[in-house]
Design an enzyme around this catalytic site. Sequence first.
Site, PDB file in Angstrom:
ATOM      1  N   HIS A  68      -6.581   0.544   7.876  1.00  0.00           N
ATOM      2  CA  HIS A  68      -5.624  -0.536   7.644  1.00  0.00           C
ATOM      3  C   HIS A  68      -4.416  -0.352   8.557  1.00  0.00           C
ATOM      4  O   HIS A  68      -3.870   0.742   8.631  1.00  0.00           O
ATOM      5  CB  HIS A  68      -5.178  -0.525   6.186  1.00  0.00           C
ATOM      6  CG  HIS A  68      -4.439  -1.767   5.821  1.00  0.00           C
ATOM      7  ND1 HIS A  68      -3.148  -1.996   6.216  1.00  0.00           N
ATOM      8  CD2 HIS A  68      -4.830  -2.866   5.142  1.00  0.00           C
ATOM      9  CE1 HIS A  68      -2.779  -3.185   5.782  1.00  0.00           C
ATOM     10  NE2 HIS A  68      -3.770  -3.736   5.127  1.00  0.00           N
ATOM     11  N   TYR A 198       4.857  -7.826   2.038  1.00  0.00           N
ATOM     12  CA  TYR A 198       6.157  -7.527   1.434  1.00  0.00           C
ATOM     13  C   TYR A 198       6.955  -8.827   1.428  1.00  0.00           C
ATOM     14  O   TYR A 198       7.211  -9.391   2.503  1.00  0.00           O
ATOM     15  CB  TYR A 198       6.930  -6.501   2.269  1.00  0.00           C
ATOM     16  CG  TYR A 198       6.309  -5.129   2.329  1.00  0.00           C
ATOM     17  CD1 TYR A 198       6.319  -4.291   1.217  1.00  0.00           C
ATOM     18  CD2 TYR A 198       5.728  -4.652   3.504  1.00  0.00           C
ATOM     19  CE1 TYR A 198       5.759  -3.011   1.266  1.00  0.00           C
ATOM     20  CE2 TYR A 198       5.173  -3.377   3.566  1.00  0.00           C
ATOM     21  CZ  TYR A 198       5.195  -2.567   2.447  1.00  0.00           C
ATOM     22  OH  TYR A 198       4.649  -1.316   2.504  1.00  0.00           O
ATOM     23  N   PRO A 290       7.639   4.790  -4.931  1.00  0.00           N
ATOM     24  CA  PRO A 290       6.415   4.315  -4.253  1.00  0.00           C
ATOM     25  C   PRO A 290       6.649   3.246  -3.193  1.00  0.00           C
ATOM     26  O   PRO A 290       5.706   2.684  -2.660  1.00  0.00           O
ATOM     27  CB  PRO A 290       5.559   3.772  -5.409  1.00  0.00           C
ATOM     28  CG  PRO A 290       6.496   3.516  -6.521  1.00  0.00           C
ATOM     29  CD  PRO A 290       7.698   4.382  -6.332  1.00  0.00           C
ATOM     30  N   LYS A 294       4.381   7.374  -0.037  1.00  0.00           N
ATOM     31  CA  LYS A 294       4.419   8.718   0.546  1.00  0.00           C
ATOM     32  C   LYS A 294       3.957   9.818  -0.416  1.00  0.00           C
ATOM     33  O   LYS A 294       3.598  10.918   0.028  1.00  0.00           O
ATOM     34  CB  LYS A 294       5.850   9.072   0.975  1.00  0.00           C
ATOM     35  CG  LYS A 294       6.428   8.184   2.047  1.00  0.00           C
ATOM     36  CD  LYS A 294       5.764   8.429   3.371  1.00  0.00           C
ATOM     37  CE  LYS A 294       6.340   7.581   4.476  1.00  0.00           C
ATOM     38  NZ  LYS A 294       5.397   7.292   5.536  1.00  0.00           N
ATOM     39  N   TYR A 387       6.244   4.788   8.891  1.00  0.00           N
ATOM     40  CA  TYR A 387       5.427   4.157   7.854  1.00  0.00           C
ATOM     41  C   TYR A 387       4.111   4.895   7.660  1.00  0.00           C
ATOM     42  O   TYR A 387       3.663   5.109   6.535  1.00  0.00           O
ATOM     43  CB  TYR A 387       5.194   2.701   8.261  1.00  0.00           C
ATOM     44  CG  TYR A 387       4.593   1.809   7.210  1.00  0.00           C
ATOM     45  CD1 TYR A 387       5.204   1.649   5.970  1.00  0.00           C
ATOM     46  CD2 TYR A 387       3.431   1.072   7.474  1.00  0.00           C
ATOM     47  CE1 TYR A 387       4.660   0.801   5.017  1.00  0.00           C
ATOM     48  CE2 TYR A 387       2.893   0.219   6.524  1.00  0.00           C
ATOM     49  CZ  TYR A 387       3.511   0.091   5.306  1.00  0.00           C
ATOM     50  OH  TYR A 387       2.975  -0.750   4.363  1.00  0.00           O
TER      51      TYR A 387
HETATM   52  P1  RFL Z   1      -0.243  14.011 -10.222  1.00  0.00           P
HETATM   53  O1  RFL Z   1      -1.205  13.098  -9.547  1.00  0.00           O
HETATM   54  O2  RFL Z   1       0.745  13.414 -11.175  1.00  0.00           O
HETATM   55  O3  RFL Z   1      -1.092  15.133 -10.958  1.00  0.00           O
HETATM   56  C1  RFL Z   1      -0.485  16.033 -11.849  1.00  0.00           C
HETATM   57  C2  RFL Z   1      -1.538  16.506 -12.822  1.00  0.00           C
HETATM   58  O4  RFL Z   1      -0.959  17.477 -13.693  1.00  0.00           O
HETATM   59  C3  RFL Z   1      -1.384  17.237 -15.030  1.00  0.00           C
HETATM   60  N1  RFL Z   1      -0.365  17.836 -15.923  1.00  0.00           N
HETATM   61  C4  RFL Z   1      -0.542  19.015 -16.543  1.00  0.00           C
HETATM   62  N2  RFL Z   1      -1.579  19.872 -16.577  1.00  0.00           N
HETATM   63  C5  RFL Z   1      -1.446  21.022 -17.304  1.00  0.00           C
HETATM   64  N3  RFL Z   1      -0.320  21.321 -18.032  1.00  0.00           N
HETATM   65  C6  RFL Z   1       0.751  20.478 -18.030  1.00  0.00           C
HETATM   66  N4  RFL Z   1       1.839  20.783 -18.714  1.00  0.00           N
HETATM   67  C7  RFL Z   1       0.654  19.257 -17.272  1.00  0.00           C
HETATM   68  N5  RFL Z   1       1.495  18.215 -17.040  1.00  0.00           N
HETATM   69  C8  RFL Z   1       0.864  17.375 -16.221  1.00  0.00           C
HETATM   70  C9  RFL Z   1      -1.465  15.724 -15.113  1.00  0.00           C
HETATM   71  O5  RFL Z   1      -2.329  15.294 -16.183  1.00  0.00           O
HETATM   72  C10 RFL Z   1      -2.028  15.386 -13.730  1.00  0.00           C
HETATM   73  O6  RFL Z   1      -3.445  15.368 -13.736  1.00  0.00           O
HETATM   74  O7  RFL Z   1       0.635  14.846  -9.169  1.00  0.00           O
HETATM   75  P2  RFL Z   1       0.295  15.321  -7.661  1.00  0.00           P
HETATM   76  O8  RFL Z   1      -1.017  16.036  -7.596  1.00  0.00           O
HETATM   77  O9  RFL Z   1       1.518  15.997  -7.216  1.00  0.00           O
HETATM   78  O10 RFL Z   1       0.085  13.959  -6.838  1.00  0.00           O
HETATM   79  C11 RFL Z   1       1.146  13.071  -6.630  1.00  0.00           C
HETATM   80  C12 RFL Z   1       0.607  11.633  -6.546  1.00  0.00           C
HETATM   81  O11 RFL Z   1      -0.209  11.365  -7.663  1.00  0.00           O
HETATM   82  C13 RFL Z   1       1.763  10.621  -6.479  1.00  0.00           C
HETATM   83  O12 RFL Z   1       2.777  11.073  -5.621  1.00  0.00           O
HETATM   84  C14 RFL Z   1       1.276   9.251  -5.946  1.00  0.00           C
HETATM   85  O13 RFL Z   1       0.387   8.643  -6.843  1.00  0.00           O
HETATM   86  C15 RFL Z   1       2.469   8.343  -5.648  1.00  0.00           C
HETATM   87  N6  RFL Z   1       2.006   6.990  -5.259  1.00  0.00           N
HETATM   88  C16 RFL Z   1       1.545   6.750  -3.994  1.00  0.00           C
HETATM   89  N7  RFL Z   1       1.493   7.751  -3.078  1.00  0.00           N
HETATM   90  C17 RFL Z   1       0.973   7.536  -1.842  1.00  0.00           C
HETATM   91  O14 RFL Z   1       0.953   8.479  -1.027  1.00  0.00           O
HETATM   92  N8  RFL Z   1       0.450   6.311  -1.473  1.00  0.00           N
HETATM   93  C18 RFL Z   1       0.454   5.237  -2.345  1.00  0.00           C
HETATM   94  O15 RFL Z   1      -0.054   4.172  -1.999  1.00  0.00           O
HETATM   95  C19 RFL Z   1       1.041   5.437  -3.660  1.00  0.00           C
HETATM   96  N9  RFL Z   1       1.054   4.434  -4.575  1.00  0.00           N
HETATM   97  C20 RFL Z   1       2.041   5.958  -6.216  1.00  0.00           C
HETATM   98  C21 RFL Z   1       1.548   4.679  -5.844  1.00  0.00           C
HETATM   99  C22 RFL Z   1       2.527   6.163  -7.516  1.00  0.00           C
HETATM  100  C23 RFL Z   1       2.569   5.140  -8.424  1.00  0.00           C
HETATM  101  N10 RFL Z   1       3.104   5.376  -9.702  1.00  0.00           N
HETATM  102  C24 RFL Z   1       2.286   5.458 -10.848  1.00  0.00           C
HETATM  103  C25 RFL Z   1       4.439   5.885  -9.791  1.00  0.00           C
HETATM  104  C26 RFL Z   1       1.567   3.634  -6.765  1.00  0.00           C
HETATM  105  C27 RFL Z   1       2.099   3.856  -8.059  1.00  0.00           C
HETATM  106  C28 RFL Z   1       2.126   2.714  -9.024  1.00  0.00           C
END
Ligand code: RFL
Length: 390
Positions: A68, A198, A290, A294, A387
């Site tokens: 993309h 956007y 978000p 990143k 980006y």
């Molecule tokens: P995660 O994915 O939150 O995983 C953390 C894991 O830890 C578990 N956990 C525990 N386990 C044991 N004991 C505890 N006490 C615990 N507490 C929590 C949880 O159940 C979970 O499985 O963190 P990680 O690995 O650091 O990854 C980060 C990403 O998930 C996050 O930054 C992204 O999703 C942000 N984000 C986006 N990032 C991108 O790079 N590109 C995107 O297009 C993008 N779109 C988004 C997004 C985040 C969004 N939200 C929900 C804020 C879109 C959205 C809507």
Amino acid sequence: MVVLGAGPAGLVVGNLLQARGIDCVVLERAGRAQVQARARAGFLAANTVRILERHGLDEGLRLRGRGHSTCEFRSADGRFRLDYGGLGRGERHTVYPQQELVSDLLARFLGLGGRVDFGVEAVAVLDADTGQPSVTVRDADGRPRRWHARYVAGCDGRHGAARRSLPVGSVRRHHLDHGVSWLGLLAEAPPSLDAVGYAVHERGFAGHMARTSEVTRYYVQCERGTPAGAWSEERVWEELELRMWADKYGPLHRGRLLQRAVVDLESDVLEPLRHGSLFLVGDAAALVSPSAAKGANLAVLEAEILADALVDDLVHGDSKGLDAYSTRCLAHIWRAQEFSHWMIRLLHRPSSGEAGGSAAFHDSLRRARLSSLRTSRSQQDWFAEQYVGV
Ligand code: RFL
């Protein structure tokens, strides 16, 4: 080695260590099905893909990910497209839903003989007296258990135990609430345009991001405090169509809303990212709003930096990488924060109470920013580089 959390950060750390013969266990609070169904990110940066490739973790995204490289900006002044794949460093995103990446990483980790304990919540990470890693967990039956490890990778997100366990005063937390909220939606509908969309509208921001040929993510700015279910499906689509000027630029493909969640745009950074034997990775280290996609990309990058440093230390007795972990990652994190902040300012009015000046003044600044982006090649190159980069 204990890894907390089976998100992108934890599973990349786990895979890289397991592949190099370092024994590690991943402790995950949620059940396996929940972990594999959590739809969040979708846009993987070129560097993220290179990291996954380097470690043989890219099979799924090579088969099912889609390149993309275009975004479209819409405003009262008209619309324009940036083919960012042909600007800056000439890099593209790969669209691959986070839950698929997590499923691939999990399958690979288990295939290598890795161990994941699902339904096990870490409640404390450091021994309160000695400060040494001693992970206390509560399993599905509520029984407490302890894990001792040389190192702990805190990959358990923003509300996890790693952050909570840090002794008061041991790290600083830099925090910014952008005062903006989005209603994030997943619609069972094909993308409505072949670009990230956007829209900057007087009623607030609206965004469009492809996920798969059947599912599209939309964002629509809402008042802070709006409950996720407050708007009917009809109202959601009407707002999206209005803000994206669907009457002028083409209709949106409507579909059932599969998921809705309100995201308050906030950013924070912990500093340093190491406390003794505990390392913070991904959202546990820093929360990036978000607005510029990143978070997951930083999580993968930091996970590789940490895993390499752990291998140097545990296999070769060289601890320089671990010593440099925090400084290296913070440099990447702050650049991502800066660009995400710039995106927020491009797409929204500042919240009341923040920055002086009238709304009209800020609206004119936003128009000027969009105009620079539309007309200045050097601004476009800068945008493209930021980006897609991490
Ligand atoms: P995660 O994915 O939150 O995983 C953390 C894991 O830890 C578990 N956990 C525990 N386990 C044991 N004991 C505890 N006490 C615990 N507490 C929590 C949880 O159940 C979970 O499985 O963190 P990680 O690995 O650091 O990854 C980060 C990403 O998930 C996050 O930054 C992204 O999703 C942000 N984000 C986006 N990032 C991108 O790079 N590109 C995107 O297009 C993008 N779109 C988004 C997004 C985040 C969004 N939200 C929900 C804020 C879109 C959205 C809507």
